[in-house]
Scaffold this active site. Structure first.
Site, PDB file in Angstrom:
ATOM      1  N   LYS A  39      11.597 -63.026 -30.808  1.00 26.57           N
ATOM      2  CA  LYS A  39      12.058 -61.744 -31.339  1.00 26.57           C
ATOM      3  C   LYS A  39      13.065 -62.016 -32.444  1.00 26.57           C
ATOM      4  O   LYS A  39      14.016 -62.783 -32.246  1.00 26.57           O
ATOM      5  CB  LYS A  39      12.719 -60.920 -30.227  1.00 26.57           C
ATOM      6  CG  LYS A  39      12.828 -59.441 -30.549  1.00 26.57           C
ATOM      7  CD  LYS A  39      11.470 -58.767 -30.440  1.00 26.57           C
ATOM      8  CE  LYS A  39      11.594 -57.253 -30.294  1.00 26.57           C
ATOM      9  NZ  LYS A  39      10.253 -56.623 -30.151  1.00 26.57           N
ATOM     10  N   THR A  84       8.658 -60.648 -25.990  1.00 27.85           N
ATOM     11  CA  THR A  84       9.733 -60.604 -26.984  1.00 27.85           C
ATOM     12  C   THR A  84      10.670 -59.427 -26.725  1.00 27.85           C
ATOM     13  O   THR A  84      11.852 -59.480 -27.044  1.00 27.85           O
ATOM     14  CB  THR A  84       9.163 -60.508 -28.413  1.00 27.85           C
ATOM     15  OG1 THR A  84       8.437 -59.288 -28.571  1.00 27.85           O
ATOM     16  CG2 THR A  84       8.249 -61.692 -28.701  1.00 27.85           C
ATOM     17  N   ASP A  85      10.152 -58.359 -26.123  1.00 26.79           N
ATOM     18  CA  ASP A  85      11.016 -57.236 -25.753  1.00 26.79           C
ATOM     19  C   ASP A  85      12.005 -57.653 -24.668  1.00 26.79           C
ATOM     20  O   ASP A  85      13.167 -57.224 -24.674  1.00 26.79           O
ATOM     21  CB  ASP A  85      10.176 -56.055 -25.274  1.00 26.79           C
ATOM     22  CG  ASP A  85      11.005 -54.795 -25.106  1.00 26.79           C
ATOM     23  OD1 ASP A  85      11.491 -54.266 -26.130  1.00 26.79           O
ATOM     24  OD2 ASP A  85      11.188 -54.354 -23.959  1.00 26.79           O
ATOM     25  N   PHE A 208      30.939 -80.852 -68.863  1.00 26.04           N
ATOM     26  CA  PHE A 208      29.694 -81.580 -68.620  1.00 26.04           C
ATOM     27  C   PHE A 208      29.357 -82.323 -69.912  1.00 26.04           C
ATOM     28  O   PHE A 208      28.837 -81.737 -70.863  1.00 26.04           O
ATOM     29  CB  PHE A 208      28.571 -80.626 -68.214  1.00 26.04           C
ATOM     30  CG  PHE A 208      27.291 -81.325 -67.844  1.00 26.04           C
ATOM     31  CD1 PHE A 208      27.260 -82.276 -66.840  1.00 26.04           C
ATOM     32  CD2 PHE A 208      26.108 -81.032 -68.514  1.00 26.04           C
ATOM     33  CE1 PHE A 208      26.079 -82.929 -66.498  1.00 26.04           C
ATOM     34  CE2 PHE A 208      24.927 -81.671 -68.184  1.00 26.04           C
ATOM     35  CZ  PHE A 208      24.912 -82.626 -67.179  1.00 26.04           C
ATOM     36  N   GLN A 274      28.005 -81.919 -59.507  1.00 29.07           N
ATOM     37  CA  GLN A 274      27.740 -82.963 -58.512  1.00 29.07           C
ATOM     38  C   GLN A 274      29.029 -83.504 -57.905  1.00 29.07           C
ATOM     39  O   GLN A 274      29.124 -83.697 -56.683  1.00 29.07           O
ATOM     40  CB  GLN A 274      26.954 -84.113 -59.156  1.00 29.07           C
ATOM     41  CG  GLN A 274      25.494 -83.812 -59.430  1.00 29.07           C
ATOM     42  CD  GLN A 274      25.244 -83.163 -60.769  1.00 29.07           C
ATOM     43  OE1 GLN A 274      26.133 -82.519 -61.339  1.00 29.07           O
ATOM     44  NE2 GLN A 274      24.034 -83.314 -61.289  1.00 29.07           N
ATOM     45  N   HIS A 302      24.728 -69.419 -65.011  1.00 34.49           N
ATOM     46  CA  HIS A 302      25.181 -69.656 -66.378  1.00 34.49           C
ATOM     47  C   HIS A 302      25.810 -68.413 -67.006  1.00 34.49           C
ATOM     48  O   HIS A 302      25.370 -67.282 -66.775  1.00 34.49           O
ATOM     49  CB  HIS A 302      23.998 -70.108 -67.249  1.00 34.49           C
ATOM     50  CG  HIS A 302      23.402 -71.410 -66.818  1.00 34.49           C
ATOM     51  ND1 HIS A 302      24.080 -72.596 -66.886  1.00 34.49           N
ATOM     52  CD2 HIS A 302      22.175 -71.699 -66.307  1.00 34.49           C
ATOM     53  CE1 HIS A 302      23.302 -73.568 -66.446  1.00 34.49           C
ATOM     54  NE2 HIS A 302      22.148 -73.055 -66.080  1.00 34.49           N
TER      55      HIS A 302
END
Length: 346
Positions: A39, A84-85, A208, A274, A302
């Site tokens: 579930k 599942t119930d 960078f 990084q 960006h």
């Protein structure tokens, strides 16, 4: 919703013979190599009422079970299926009976319940996502005329004079989630916790430069740029007995923010996404000994300078104030850092 690496097929040594439609254990040309059911998206709110001070936890829970038998698939025999119930009802009943302390502890309790209650269940996998409610601050309830005369940013304070007893505000800064897998054949539970959607931005001290320069390159060196990302991070615990799960989650979040932003007045330099990512992961392993491995993803969000050169008559000079947000395409940076000689499910 569920972390797929956790749902591993049963190995050959533990495999059971296939059962044909007529009930005979005869090998098929095909075999079910992985299976399970459950579930998903069970929403639950728990209110802890201790005098005038109330505490809330709102979760979205998923429970998946893997049975030893596959007769429900091969024969349509449902006699072993925990509906599942019923799994949904279990979420509410255990929350009522035992309360909720943290998503990890609640998931561990649910998973262990299914294995203890049903001997034919081989594996239980519980996924929990936390809704980010925080207490309303005293300053937030003041009149509009008093705005700006005070702030209450520390929602982790236990000062009941500044935090409301029973009123909360939804603060979706980041999602706290966990995955717990308990296998009957493995005495060690798998507990993975994560942060999802932690969006951050800083306007300077990010560069960078000196990357590969060949005939495919068009990007110039970036000596000072806007750095923005949405952090997704997950980690696995080697020890679940001694760790404070809620405190550990907040610690990881704080470490990420500290390595990204640095001192409030001075900041911190980032030569690459990084490097910032690695420093965050390393500090988590340094500070939280119960974490065995951590994985993090930082996609670039960006912000490109709007080119004002064609409009010098209107706005003369350079532009370093107006930027164009660009979501796609974007770079994605990720890494996983682990203690040596550790196997994980990340």
């Amino acid at each position: 919703m569920f972390a797929t690496p956790l749902r591993q097929p049963t190995n050959a040594s533990g495999a059971r013979p296939a059962v044909s439609i007529d009930g005979q254990e005869t090998p098929f040309q095909y075999e079910i190599t992985d299976h399970g059911y459950g579930k998903d998206a069970v929403k639950v709110l728990h209110v802890s009422r201790k005098g005038p001070v109330h505490t809330i936890q709102e979760f979205e829970v998923g429970t998946h079970l893997k049975l030893y038998s596959k007769k429900d698939y091969y024969q349509g025999n449902n006699s072993d299926i925990v509906a599942t119930d019923s799994q949904k009802n279990t979420v509410y009943l255990l929350a009522k009976k035992y309360g909720i302390e943290s998503p990890e502890k609640f998931a561990l309790m649910l998973g262990q319940h299914f294995l203890n209650k049903y001997s034919h269940v081989e594996e239980a996998h519980v996924h929990v996502e936390t809704y980010p409610w925080q207490r309303v601050c005293q300053e937030e309830t003041k009149s509009v005329n008093n705005q700006g005369q005070g702030s209450c940013n520390n929602f982790t304070s236990i000062d009941n004079r500044s935090l409301h007893n029973h009123a909360f505000i939804f603060t979706p800064t980041a999602l706290h989630y966990c995955d717990v897998v308990i296998r009957r054949t493995d005495p060690k539970q798998t507990v993975i916790t994560g942060i999802k959607g932690l969006r951050v931005l800083k306007t300077t001290q990010s560069s960078f430069v000196n990357f590969v320069n060949d005939e495919f390159r068009s990007l110039p060196d970036q000596y000072d740029r806007i750095f923005s990302t949405v952090v997704d991070c997950s980690w696995e615990y080697s020890d679940t007995e001694t760790v404070n799960f809620s405190r550990a989650w907040q610690t990881v979040k704080n470490i990420i923010l500290r390595n990204f932003a640095g001192d409030p007045q001075v900041g911190v330099s980032s030569p690459s996404v990084q490097h910032t990512l690695y420093l965050s992961e390393k500090q988590v392993l340094d500070v939280i000994p119960q974490v065995s491995v951590i994985s993090m993803t930082m996609p670039n969000k960006h912000y490109f300078n709007f080119d004002t050169k064609p409009f010098q008559k209107i706005v003369p000079g350079d532009n370093n104030e107006v930027f164009i947000p660009v979501d796609k395409p974007h770079g994605t940076i990720y890494a996983q850092l682990a203690r040596k000689n550790i196997s994980s499910h990340l």
